[in-house]
Design an enzyme around this catalytic site. Sequence first.
Site, PDB file in Angstrom:
ATOM      1  N   ARG A 145      45.245  41.820  47.358  1.00 40.90           N
ATOM      2  CA  ARG A 145      45.930  40.567  47.074  1.00 40.90           C
ATOM      3  C   ARG A 145      46.981  40.348  48.155  1.00 40.90           C
ATOM      4  O   ARG A 145      47.431  41.305  48.796  1.00 40.90           O
ATOM      5  CB  ARG A 145      46.606  40.610  45.704  1.00 40.90           C
ATOM      6  N   LYS A 169      49.036  44.472  40.243  1.00 40.28           N
ATOM      7  CA  LYS A 169      49.637  43.758  39.120  1.00 40.28           C
ATOM      8  C   LYS A 169      50.082  44.737  38.044  1.00 40.28           C
ATOM      9  O   LYS A 169      49.430  45.749  37.786  1.00 40.28           O
ATOM     10  CB  LYS A 169      48.616  42.776  38.517  1.00 40.28           C
ATOM     11  N   HIS A 240      43.450  34.269  49.236  1.00 41.29           N
ATOM     12  CA  HIS A 240      42.603  34.842  48.180  1.00 41.29           C
ATOM     13  C   HIS A 240      41.125  34.699  48.522  1.00 41.29           C
ATOM     14  O   HIS A 240      40.291  35.419  47.963  1.00 41.29           O
ATOM     15  CB  HIS A 240      42.906  34.161  46.844  1.00 41.29           C
ATOM     16  N   ARG A 243      39.799  37.933  49.670  1.00 37.48           N
ATOM     17  CA  ARG A 243      39.540  38.845  48.552  1.00 37.48           C
ATOM     18  C   ARG A 243      38.219  38.483  47.890  1.00 37.48           C
ATOM     19  O   ARG A 243      37.421  39.351  47.537  1.00 37.48           O
ATOM     20  CB  ARG A 243      40.702  38.758  47.552  1.00 37.48           C
ATOM     21  N   HIS A 266      40.890  45.341  39.017  1.00 40.28           N
ATOM     22  CA  HIS A 266      40.781  44.561  37.790  1.00 40.28           C
ATOM     23  C   HIS A 266      40.828  45.482  36.581  1.00 40.28           C
ATOM     24  O   HIS A 266      40.145  46.512  36.538  1.00 40.28           O
ATOM     25  CB  HIS A 266      39.461  43.771  37.762  1.00 40.28           C
ATOM     26  N   TYR A 275      32.111  37.216  40.250  1.00 38.38           N
ATOM     27  CA  TYR A 275      31.512  37.456  41.564  1.00 38.38           C
ATOM     28  C   TYR A 275      30.018  37.778  41.492  1.00 38.38           C
ATOM     29  O   TYR A 275      29.432  38.182  42.482  1.00 38.38           O
ATOM     30  CB  TYR A 275      32.237  38.613  42.265  1.00 38.38           C
TER      31      TYR A 275
END
Length: 294
Positions: A145, A169, A240, A243, A266, A275
């Site tokens: 990110r 995150k 992004h 990514r 994730h 994806y």
Amino acid sequence: MNWPSEFYRYLEVERGYSKKTIEAYSRDFHDFQVFLNDSGNPDYLKVDHRDVRVYLAYLNDQAYSRNTISRKIASLRSFYQYLLREEVIEENPFTYVHLKKKNAKLPRFFYEKEMQALFDAVSGNTPLDLRNRSLLEVLYGSGLRVSECANLKRSDIDWSGEVLLVLGKGNKERYAPFSYHAKEALKEYLEVGRPKLMKKTDHDYVFVNSRGGALTSRGVEYILDQVIKKSSLDSQIHPHMLRHTFATHLLNNGADMRTVQELLGHVNLSSTQIYTHVTKESLQKNYRHFHPRA
């Protein structure tokens, strides 16, 4: 007690949410409070299911997208769930409000030839070229990110293991491997380019601006805008997208979903499933490889 402020502190300290995410929660609550004030019922602690239904109707009248409405409701549901946990209220008025999002748009990504055009645009030998090339290699080659890239420090690089220690995150750490090309680009930048940009500044952040200060997420966006202008591409770019491109190219070349989930950091596999789209190029490749008459 200022419960909204307590909630934001809870998100920061206990949940590890970023400043940007907390600001989004704050905006959603502020909009709801304005609605309550205008409707003549300003006490957010006395909100019931009827108020929630009226607010939903109001949001629809304002022509917000379904995704935006869904996000606002999710923010408020979390806030009232916090109040319920703290025994401030007896029932969460947003508990049974669930909105289905529209089918998610496929993430925009670059084809391999387009990525090569971007790398061609940063093929120079100036300190900024060296920085931009290593930045591009890390964003595309490791799927970081923008904030993760901006916060990367030299001490986070494991040269022998060829992995980066990334703070993602929720302050969750993960290891992200980097490629041979990224390794070469990073070494040249850190040994040759970065020292020339640092001047009198001294810190451990990997990516710096032209004055030697730590590069911000906004700075990364600006750099990529300049790279796209120098390239032969006529499309727009957002950090992004690199990514997205990282994940798409992995899956199109045979990587399994769980691996991509781990590499992207994730928590839920559902976040990675967007994806699962494949490019026309990949479809043609598999068709020619597997169909006996192709």
